[in-house]
Design an enzyme around this catalytic site. Structure first.
Site, PDB file in Angstrom:
ATOM      1  N   SER A 238       0.841  -1.214   0.000  1.00  0.00           N
ATOM      2  CA  SER A 238       0.000   0.000   0.000  1.00  0.00           C
ATOM      3  C   SER A 238       0.867   1.252   0.000  1.00  0.00           C
ATOM      4  CB  SER A 238      -0.973  -0.027   1.185  1.00  0.00           C
ATOM      5  OG  SER A 238      -0.296   0.095   2.409  1.00  0.00           O
ATOM      6  N   ARG A 239       1.245   1.721   1.174  1.00  0.00           N
ATOM      7  CA  ARG A 239       2.158   2.855   1.253  1.00  0.00           C
ATOM      8  C   ARG A 239       3.175   2.566   2.357  1.00  0.00           C
ATOM      9  NH1 ARG A 239       1.105   3.848  -3.150  1.00  0.00           N
ATOM     10  NH2 ARG A 239       0.240   5.732  -4.074  1.00  0.00           N
ATOM     11  N   GLU A 268      11.021   6.722  -1.027  1.00  0.00           N
ATOM     12  CA  GLU A 268      11.430   5.952  -2.217  1.00  0.00           C
ATOM     13  C   GLU A 268      12.181   6.851  -3.179  1.00  0.00           C
ATOM     14  OE1 GLU A 268       7.814   4.253  -3.723  1.00  0.00           O
ATOM     15  OE2 GLU A 268       7.429   3.166  -1.876  1.00  0.00           O
ATOM     16  N   HIS A 287       8.484  -0.788  -5.781  1.00  0.00           N
ATOM     17  CA  HIS A 287       7.155  -0.183  -6.012  1.00  0.00           C
ATOM     18  C   HIS A 287       6.619  -0.528  -7.410  1.00  0.00           C
ATOM     19  CE1 HIS A 287       4.354   3.266  -4.597  1.00  0.00           C
ATOM     20  NE2 HIS A 287       3.699   2.397  -5.355  1.00  0.00           N
TER      21      HIS A 287
HETATM   22  C1  DGY Z   1      -0.430   3.609  -7.146  1.00  0.00           C
HETATM   23  O1  DGY Z   1      -0.891   3.671  -8.292  1.00  0.00           O
HETATM   24  O2  DGY Z   1      -0.684   4.457  -6.291  1.00  0.00           O
HETATM   25  C2  DGY Z   1       0.409   2.445  -6.799  1.00  0.00           C
HETATM   26  O3  DGY Z   1       1.088   2.628  -5.620  1.00  0.00           O
HETATM   27  C3  DGY Z   1       1.335   2.087  -7.895  1.00  0.00           C
HETATM   28  O4  DGY Z   1       1.810   0.783  -7.686  1.00  0.00           O
END
Ligand code: DGY
Length: 322
Positions: A238-239, A268, A287
């Site tokens: 997610s994050r 990142e 990511h």
């Molecule tokens: C997004 O689109 O926010 C995702 O994190 C990409 O993988």
């Protein structure tokens, strides 16, 4: 005179072709992500913005806009945009959910499989010329997935799709959300609602699918990690900011938990010197949750459609706030 659209990075050729038919298009070249000073000066003169997750579109940037009608982000996440402030300024914000659900759930499941069966670790062992023991009873053993409990934090689109994958691997599925999902959805996914405490203490695998907010900031700190089973694995697509990375490093080193699979990080990109890199019980991905050829093309299509609608003063197909 065509309206002006600015892209902070380039997009697929087909998307650029579409945009160029209707707008005067400029694409940022140079340092990625775009320096804030350049973004602030560009945003003054444009009608539409296409941005990416690392572009911080905060209050200060939005305040520089004079004619901006729409911000179309090439991502499902929009935590890089001050959507409340955009709403106040009547600037539409479009994003790209749904089309990347399968790809992101696939990636979460591949991290789960990888860390449980030590695939990347084995790859590193071979590449470093360290494969000495052959097929011993205890060599490179991982754990089975069948019968294990997968606790999904956030049974939304991606969490639910992950549950489908896990069901096919005969895992037990529990979830925690602010609200229960419908009984029929629980039934079809074979997913049982549990408290946050139960999810943390009883899962063999925990997969995080909540956005980064004030409430979820560094949610997985040492206090929570210590409550997890010693044999448990933590997966995050997610994050990164939902995890306290310093605490996770210690927890992995001291085997407070067994391992982790991460696609996202506090800041990142992470460098080759990041403390995670030295640990064997973690799988790292740069990511790439939405990063399949097909999905990225669909995201580009939606990004263009969202932009087009916003330019006409309409609500994007997927719209946040206004
Ligand atoms: C997004 O689109 O926010 C995702 O994190 C990409 O993988």
């Amino acid at each position: 005179m065509k309206n002006k659209v600015f892209l902070t990075r380039t997009l697929h050729d087909f998307a650029l072709k579409e945009l160029k038919k209707r707008y005067q298009v400029e694409i940022h070249s140079g340092k990625i992500p775009i320096p804030k000073t350049k973004l602030r000066s560009k945003i003054k003169e444009i009608d539409g913005l296409v941005c990416f997750p690392y572009d911080k579109i905060d209050k200060e940037v939005i305040n520089c806009a004079e004619n901006l009608k729409v911000i179309s982000t090439y991502s499902v996440g929009f935590d890089h945009i001050d959507t409340e402030h955009a709403k106040k300024k009547k600037i539409r914000v479009g994003y790209t959910p749904e089309v990347l659900t399968d790809a992101t759930a696939d990636l979460a499941f591949s991290l789960l499989l990888d860390i449980s069966r030590r695939v990347s670790e084995g790859d590193r062992i071979i590449r470093n010329g360290k494969w000495k023991e052959i097929y011993g009873a205890y060599d490179y053993v991982g754990v089975d997935l069948q019968g294990k409990t997968l606790g999904i934090l956030g049974l939304g689109r991606i969490g639910s799709t992950l549950a489908k994958r896990a069901k096919a691997f005969d895992m037990k599925i529990t979830y925690h959300n602010r609200k229960h999902v419908s009984k029929s959805k629980e039934k079809s996914l074979n997913a049982k609602y549990v408290s946050f405490e139960k999810l943390i203490t009883e899962s063999d695998f925990i997969s995080i699918h909540v956005p980064h907010t004030k409430e979820t900031d560094k949610l997985f700190d040492m206090k929570i990690l210590k409550k997890m089973k010693k044999t448990a694995f933590l997966i995050n697509t997610s994050r990164g900011k939902v995890i306290n990375e310093k605490d996770l490093v210690v927890a992995l080193k001291k085997r407070v938990i067994s391992g982790a699979g991460l696609d996202v990080f506090e800041t990142e990109p992470i460098s080759g010197k990041h403390p995670f890199v030295k640990l064997s019980n973690i799988v790292l991905a740069p990511h790439i949750g939405s990063s399949s050829k097909e999905t990225r093309a669909k995201m580009a299509q939606i990004t263009v459609k969202n932009l087009d609608l916003g330019m006409k003063g309409k609500k994007p197909i997927y719209s946040v706030g206004y």
